[in-house]
Design a protein around this motif. Sequence first.
Motif, PDB file in Angstrom:
ATOM      1  N   HIS A  31      12.521  31.331 103.369  1.00 18.46           N
ATOM      2  CA  HIS A  31      11.701  30.293 104.025  1.00 18.46           C
ATOM      3  C   HIS A  31      10.761  30.829 105.104  1.00 18.46           C
ATOM      4  CE1 HIS A  31      14.000  30.085 107.788  1.00 18.46           C
ATOM      5  NE2 HIS A  31      15.129  29.836 107.150  1.00 18.46           N
ATOM      6  N   GLN A  32      11.026  32.028 105.636  1.00 21.06           N
ATOM      7  CA  GLN A  32      10.114  32.649 106.603  1.00 21.06           C
ATOM      8  C   GLN A  32       9.739  31.705 107.757  1.00 21.06           C
ATOM      9  OE1 GLN A  32       8.754  35.934 106.682  1.00 21.06           O
ATOM     10  NE2 GLN A  32      10.409  36.291 105.228  1.00 21.06           N
ATOM     11  N   GLY A  33      10.738  30.965 108.222  1.00 21.65           N
ATOM     12  CA  GLY A  33      10.492  30.069 109.350  1.00 21.65           C
ATOM     13  C   GLY A  33      10.037  28.671 108.956  1.00 21.65           C
ATOM     14  N   TYR A  34       9.965  28.406 107.646  1.00 20.23           N
ATOM     15  CA  TYR A  34       9.515  27.096 107.157  1.00 20.23           C
ATOM     16  C   TYR A  34      10.517  26.534 106.140  1.00 20.23           C
ATOM     17  CZ  TYR A  34       5.038  28.181 109.347  1.00 20.23           C
ATOM     18  OH  TYR A  34       4.055  28.480 110.262  1.00 20.23           O
ATOM     19  N   PRO A  35      11.754  26.221 106.603  1.00 22.64           N
ATOM     20  CA  PRO A  35      12.760  25.715 105.661  1.00 22.64           C
ATOM     21  C   PRO A  35      12.374  24.386 105.019  1.00 22.64           C
ATOM     22  CG  PRO A  35      13.515  25.495 107.940  1.00 22.64           C
ATOM     23  CD  PRO A  35      12.287  26.339 107.970  1.00 22.64           C
ATOM     24  N   THR A  38      10.229  24.843 102.125  1.00 19.51           N
ATOM     25  CA  THR A  38      10.987  25.437 101.025  1.00 19.51           C
ATOM     26  C   THR A  38      11.809  24.369 100.307  1.00 19.51           C
ATOM     27  OG1 THR A  38      11.100  27.540 102.200  1.00 19.51           O
ATOM     28  CG2 THR A  38      12.670  27.211 100.407  1.00 19.51           C
ATOM     29  N   TYR A  39      12.424  23.475 101.066  1.00 21.66           N
ATOM     30  CA  TYR A  39      13.140  22.356 100.436  1.00 21.66           C
ATOM     31  C   TYR A  39      12.190  21.559  99.539  1.00 21.66           C
ATOM     32  CZ  TYR A  39      16.679  23.180 104.079  1.00 21.66           C
ATOM     33  OH  TYR A  39      17.614  23.738 104.919  1.00 21.66           O
ATOM     34  N   THR A  40      10.981  21.333 100.039  1.00 18.83           N
ATOM     35  CA  THR A  40      10.004  20.555  99.274  1.00 18.83           C
ATOM     36  C   THR A  40       9.661  21.242  97.953  1.00 18.83           C
ATOM     37  OG1 THR A  40       9.044  19.684 101.325  1.00 18.83           O
ATOM     38  CG2 THR A  40       7.703  19.516  99.340  1.00 18.83           C
ATOM     39  N   ALA A  53      18.128  20.117  92.938  1.00 16.94           N
ATOM     40  CA  ALA A  53      17.349  21.051  93.752  1.00 16.94           C
ATOM     41  C   ALA A  53      18.270  21.927  94.593  1.00 16.94           C
ATOM     42  CB  ALA A  53      16.386  20.273  94.652  1.00 16.94           C
ATOM     43  N   HIS A  54      19.339  21.319  95.130  1.00 13.72           N
ATOM     44  CA  HIS A  54      20.304  22.085  95.920  1.00 13.72           C
ATOM     45  C   HIS A  54      20.979  23.145  95.063  1.00 13.72           C
ATOM     46  CE1 HIS A  54      24.473  22.601  97.626  1.00 13.72           C
ATOM     47  NE2 HIS A  54      23.721  22.952  98.652  1.00 13.72           N
ATOM     48  N   LYS A  55      21.389  22.776  93.866  1.00 14.07           N
ATOM     49  CA  LYS A  55      22.021  23.753  92.962  1.00 14.07           C
ATOM     50  C   LYS A  55      21.043  24.881  92.617  1.00 14.07           C
ATOM     51  CE  LYS A  55      24.383  24.316  88.524  1.00 14.07           C
ATOM     52  NZ  LYS A  55      23.660  25.576  88.223  1.00 14.07           N
TER      53      LYS A  55
END
Length: 334
Positions: A31-35, A38-40, A53-55
């Motif tokens: 994520h380099q500071g942008y979690p 990354t989730y998106t 998405a979690h898996k």
Amino acid sequence: MGMVSEDAINQFSALMEEVEEPLKKTFQNVHQGYPRETYTRFLKAREWNVQKAHKMLVDSLNWRVQNDIDNILTKPILPADLYRAVRDSQLIGVSGYSREGLPVYAIGVGQSSLDKASVHCYVQSHIQMNEYRDRVILPTQTKKHGRHISTCIKVLDMTGLKLSALSQIKLLTIISTIDDLNYPEKTSTYYVVNVPYVFSACWKVVKPLLQERTRKKVQVLSGSGRDELLQIMDYASLPHFCRKESGSSRHSGHGTENCYSLDHPFHQELYSYMKRQASVVEPVEPIKQGSFHVDLPEPAPEGAIIAETIESEMHKYHKQNAVDSLDKLKITDD
């Protein structure tokens, strides 16, 4: 969708708080500071289904830990002659940046032979370029432009695409699967240029098989695509094969102009960066030569179907071409 998306991101974030420490550590490199962003990306790749998405993300983090992906930039392909052979046969490079700051990746699909090194070398090189993009190039562009930049543009040159390309489909499917599972939504647009008829024939059949979000990203341009690409980037950032109205040359331009070449600034910077990282990690022991093996994934069912479809269509096209050629020959003889 705004409220649903916000809720999905919050649920995703809560689930990720429960993962074990090794996964949390490698997630920082992802994520380099942008979690949140990354989730998106992973939510988009799984149609906003939080559990899926979690898996997907946890599976990807496990893949990173098991294959030591966090340290792959400390493992340059050696000797240099082997890496040059990889660069001469896996045609890819960064030609510059769009006006919005997105790196422009040029890929010689039609002329990449992928026959000068092992599968593991090509996979290693591809992952290294992904990691260098995500850990070095994109953070640098983010800092330069004062806003988060998380994607790139890819310009795919189809010059020279022919039946022999079928021998590459297995490797290309492996690389595509690695990207789909571990680097989702990292490309904003695919521009396809210098398109021969065989590609047009395949595209008509393959296009409906792609997910809608992928189809929307693909733009097939006429000729070299120069005029369209100049709307989003300066001339200096155009891939070398787009600088003419049409046509391409595998080795057109000098080394510093041909972004595929190991002599191009991008590849020189990348290779130098990896050698520096290797010397920091292992300052005493000599750097090992040869390739760094990564577990190769099984292609997803959709990917396998697309590969089979391309193979079938190319065989049909060339078979029809052979029949047409024979008919012309008969007419000439008569």
